[in-house]
Structure formats: C-alpha cells, structure tokens
Design an enzyme around this catalytic site. Structure first.
Site, PDB file in Angstrom:
ATOM      1  N   ASN A   8       7.046  -7.134   4.894  1.00 50.31           N
ATOM      2  CA  ASN A   8       5.914  -6.448   5.528  1.00 50.31           C
ATOM      3  C   ASN A   8       5.587  -5.221   4.691  1.00 50.31           C
ATOM      4  O   ASN A   8       6.276  -4.215   4.764  1.00 50.31           O
ATOM      5  CB  ASN A   8       6.289  -6.049   6.969  1.00 50.31           C
ATOM      6  CG  ASN A   8       5.162  -5.298   7.660  1.00 50.31           C
ATOM      7  OD1 ASN A   8       4.054  -5.181   7.112  1.00 50.31           O
ATOM      8  ND2 ASN A   8       5.424  -4.789   8.853  1.00 50.31           N
ATOM      9  N   TRP A   9       4.522  -5.345   3.879  1.00 52.68           N
ATOM     10  CA  TRP A   9       4.159  -4.228   2.986  1.00 52.68           C
ATOM     11  C   TRP A   9       3.431  -3.125   3.747  1.00 52.68           C
ATOM     12  O   TRP A   9       3.085  -2.101   3.176  1.00 52.68           O
ATOM     13  CB  TRP A   9       3.287  -4.743   1.836  1.00 52.68           C
ATOM     14  CG  TRP A   9       4.005  -5.662   0.885  1.00 52.68           C
ATOM     15  CD1 TRP A   9       5.362  -5.939   0.839  1.00 52.68           C
ATOM     16  CD2 TRP A   9       3.416  -6.422  -0.191  1.00 52.68           C
ATOM     17  NE1 TRP A   9       5.628  -6.804  -0.189  1.00 52.68           N
ATOM     18  CE2 TRP A   9       4.464  -7.134  -0.829  1.00 52.68           C
ATOM     19  CE3 TRP A   9       2.112  -6.572  -0.675  1.00 52.68           C
ATOM     20  CZ2 TRP A   9       4.231  -7.976  -1.926  1.00 52.68           C
ATOM     21  CZ3 TRP A   9       1.881  -7.424  -1.764  1.00 52.68           C
ATOM     22  CH2 TRP A   9       2.941  -8.104  -2.379  1.00 52.68           C
ATOM     23  N   LYS A  10       3.124  -3.353   5.001  1.00 53.70           N
ATOM     24  CA  LYS A  10       2.413  -2.382   5.851  1.00 53.70           C
ATOM     25  C   LYS A  10       1.147  -1.903   5.117  1.00 53.70           C
ATOM     26  O   LYS A  10       0.504  -2.708   4.436  1.00 53.70           O
ATOM     27  CB  LYS A  10       3.347  -1.240   6.238  1.00 53.70           C
ATOM     28  CG  LYS A  10       4.654  -1.770   6.862  1.00 53.70           C
ATOM     29  CD  LYS A  10       5.462  -0.732   7.559  1.00 53.70           C
ATOM     30  CE  LYS A  10       6.704  -1.378   8.182  1.00 53.70           C
ATOM     31  NZ  LYS A  10       7.530  -0.475   8.951  1.00 53.70           N
ATOM     32  N   GLY A 230      10.530  -3.965   5.700  1.00 53.13           N
ATOM     33  CA  GLY A 230       9.487  -3.031   5.297  1.00 53.13           C
ATOM     34  C   GLY A 230       9.824  -2.407   3.951  1.00 53.13           C
ATOM     35  O   GLY A 230       9.579  -2.989   2.892  1.00 53.13           O
ATOM     36  N   GLY A 231      10.423  -1.232   3.990  1.00 50.31           N
ATOM     37  CA  GLY A 231      10.676  -0.428   2.782  1.00 50.31           C
ATOM     38  C   GLY A 231      11.279  -1.206   1.620  1.00 50.31           C
ATOM     39  O   GLY A 231      10.787  -1.105   0.480  1.00 50.31           O
TER      40      GLY A 231
HETATM   41  P1  13P Z   1      11.841  -0.873   7.326  1.00 54.19           P
HETATM   42  O1  13P Z   1      12.500  -2.067   6.684  1.00 54.19           O
HETATM   43  O2  13P Z   1      11.154   0.013   6.347  1.00 54.19           O
HETATM   44  O3  13P Z   1      12.772  -0.144   8.230  1.00 54.19           O
HETATM   45  O4  13P Z   1      10.650  -1.443   8.234  1.00 54.19           O
HETATM   46  C1  13P Z   1      10.929  -2.437   9.146  1.00 54.19           C
HETATM   47  C2  13P Z   1       9.650  -2.942   9.681  1.00 54.19           C
HETATM   48  O5  13P Z   1       8.987  -2.277  10.464  1.00 54.19           O
HETATM   49  C3  13P Z   1       9.209  -4.273   9.239  1.00 54.19           C
HETATM   50  O6  13P Z   1       8.159  -4.732  10.015  1.00 54.19           O
END
Ligand code: 13P
Length: 246
Positions: A8-10, A230-231
């Site tokens: 998830n690159w957000k 995410g990160g």
């Molecule tokens: P992180 O891996 O950055 O904690 O984010 C998790 C997330 O929200 C994936 O959707």
C-alpha cells in the site's frame, strides 16, 4: 508458501515516483513463492497496468466507490478499476475512516460494488490504542467485521480479504505480536465465516509496521495469510525480501 503480500503506497508518491518504484519492483520480481499485489494511488494505475502486464505483479487500488456508475463527481468505480486490470481494492483503511469519515455502511456498500465488478476487496479493520488498553479489541473488531460483511452476496469466483490493521501499529514501529495477531485472526475468520458461509474464500492478512525484522515470524503462522505493507513497501528491495520469505 502462497501467502498474499500487498503493498500500500498510500499517497506517498507522485506519478513519476510510482512508475520508478514499479520499475524497480519489476526488475526484482522475477519469481516469488507468494501472490504480490501493488496498490499505488489512482493516477499511475493505467501506466502500471501496462508495465506489469505479463509479470507476476498484480495491481490493486486504495479505494473504490459504492456504485458502479452514475452522477458521483470525483469518484472512481470498481468497474473502471477492473477495466484497468486491477484485481484487488483496499477498502475501509483506518486513514479513510479517520480523515474522510468513512462509515461501516459505506465500506459494506463499497465491498459489494467491488465484488460485483469482480475485484477482491481487502477490507481493513483494527482497534486503536485506547480500545486495546480497555480490553475492547475483540468486541470492536467483531462489530467492524459484522458491519462490513453484512448481507454481502458473493458470486462463485469472488473472494474476500480482511486485513487486521491495528491503528496503534500503523506507521509507529510497534508491531502486533505473532501470538496476539493469531488470536485476532482466528476471531476475524470465525465471524466472517459465520456471515459468509464456510465455502467462501476468505484470507486474513496483517498490516502495521511490518518490516524485514518482524516479517518472517509473523508469516510463519498459518493463521496469518499475508501482509498489507505501508512504509516497507516504498523500498523495492525490502518489499521484495519480505515477499520472498518462504
Ligand atoms: P505501515 O506498514 O507503514 O505501518 O502501514 C501499514 C498500513 O497502513 C498498510 O495499509
């Protein structure tokens, strides 16, 4: 191993950066024991769909609207995502619940729309730190799953993913312990199976500060069907290493 590993690159990357990271993924992902889905923001999806063609990388979106067509200015339908070769869509991420006031009802309707379009919804649930401290995680998550899945009609080819993403673990470096995660995943699976029936294909994946140091021990649990990352997905080499854990 056949786990589901989702990036998830957000909203972290612009189009050029997304295409660059997608290219870096492509160079690395020549093989993987697991299914890999990449969820960029909407704009680079079309180009990434072309670039990922004939690769083992699948594409997903980070949201979709709750009907397939109509006068909904600014929204994007699951049907148009499907036409861009998306296979998955993240729904009800806690960031959307928090910043856009997404309700369980909206998420439920979005899930049905995604299923109708032939996408696999990845429905996010998870408690915040206060609820966890108060010992209310299980009851809160049960309610979220019940409301998200209520009345969903799945076709034969539909499948569904639930991502357990405790809010206190997202982007904080605090990861949910494997043993605790297993208990919550069992709960989610039980509640979901009760609503959708034992024949429905349901995966339960974990998200929240997954990185190279903690991924292997979580993935070793048979209750953990994969990750929503995410990160750590913003580094092609770290994500590749996590996605290739056997
Ligand atoms: P992180 O891996 O950055 O904690 O984010 C998790 C997330 O929200 C994936 O959707």
């Amino acid at each position: 191993m056949n786990k589901l590993i989702v990036a998830n690159w957000k909203m972290n990357l612009d189009c050029a950066e997304s295409l660059k990271l997608g290219g870096d993924y492509l160079k690395l992902f020549k093989k993987s024991p697991n299914q890999v889905v990449v969820c960029p923001s909407f704009l680079p999806l079309a180009q990434l769909a072309a670039n990922f063609k004939n690769s083992l990388l699948s594409l997903g979106a980070q949201d979709a609207f709750w009907t397939l067509k109509g006068a909904y200015t600014g929204e994007i339908s699951a049907a148009s995502l499907r036409s861009l070769a998306c296979t998955h869509v993240i729904l009800g991420h806690s960031e959307r619940r928090q910043y856009l006031a997404e309700s369980c009802r909206m998420i439920n309707a979005k899930a049905q729309s995604a299923l109708d379009a032939g996408l696999t919804p990845i429905i996010c649930v998870g408690e915040d730190a206060a609820k966890r401290k108060a010992g209310r995680s299980a009851s809160f998550i049960t309610g979220q799953v019940q409301r998200a899945l209520k009345g969903l009609k799945l076709a034969k080819n539909n499948s569904l993913v639930i991502a357990y993403e405790p809010i206190w673990a997202i982007g904080t470096g605090k990861v949910s312990k494997a043993a605790d995660t297993v208990v919550i995943h069992q709960l989610i699976r039980r509640v979901a199976t009760k609503i959708l029936g034992a024949n429905t294909k349901i995966k339960v994946i974990y998200g929240g500060s997954v990185d190279l140091d903690n991924a292997a021990s979580l993935l070793a649990e048979s209750e953990i069907d994969g990750f929503l990352i995410g990160g750590a997905s913003l580094s092609a080499s770290n994500f590749y290493k996590i996605a290739n854990i056997k």
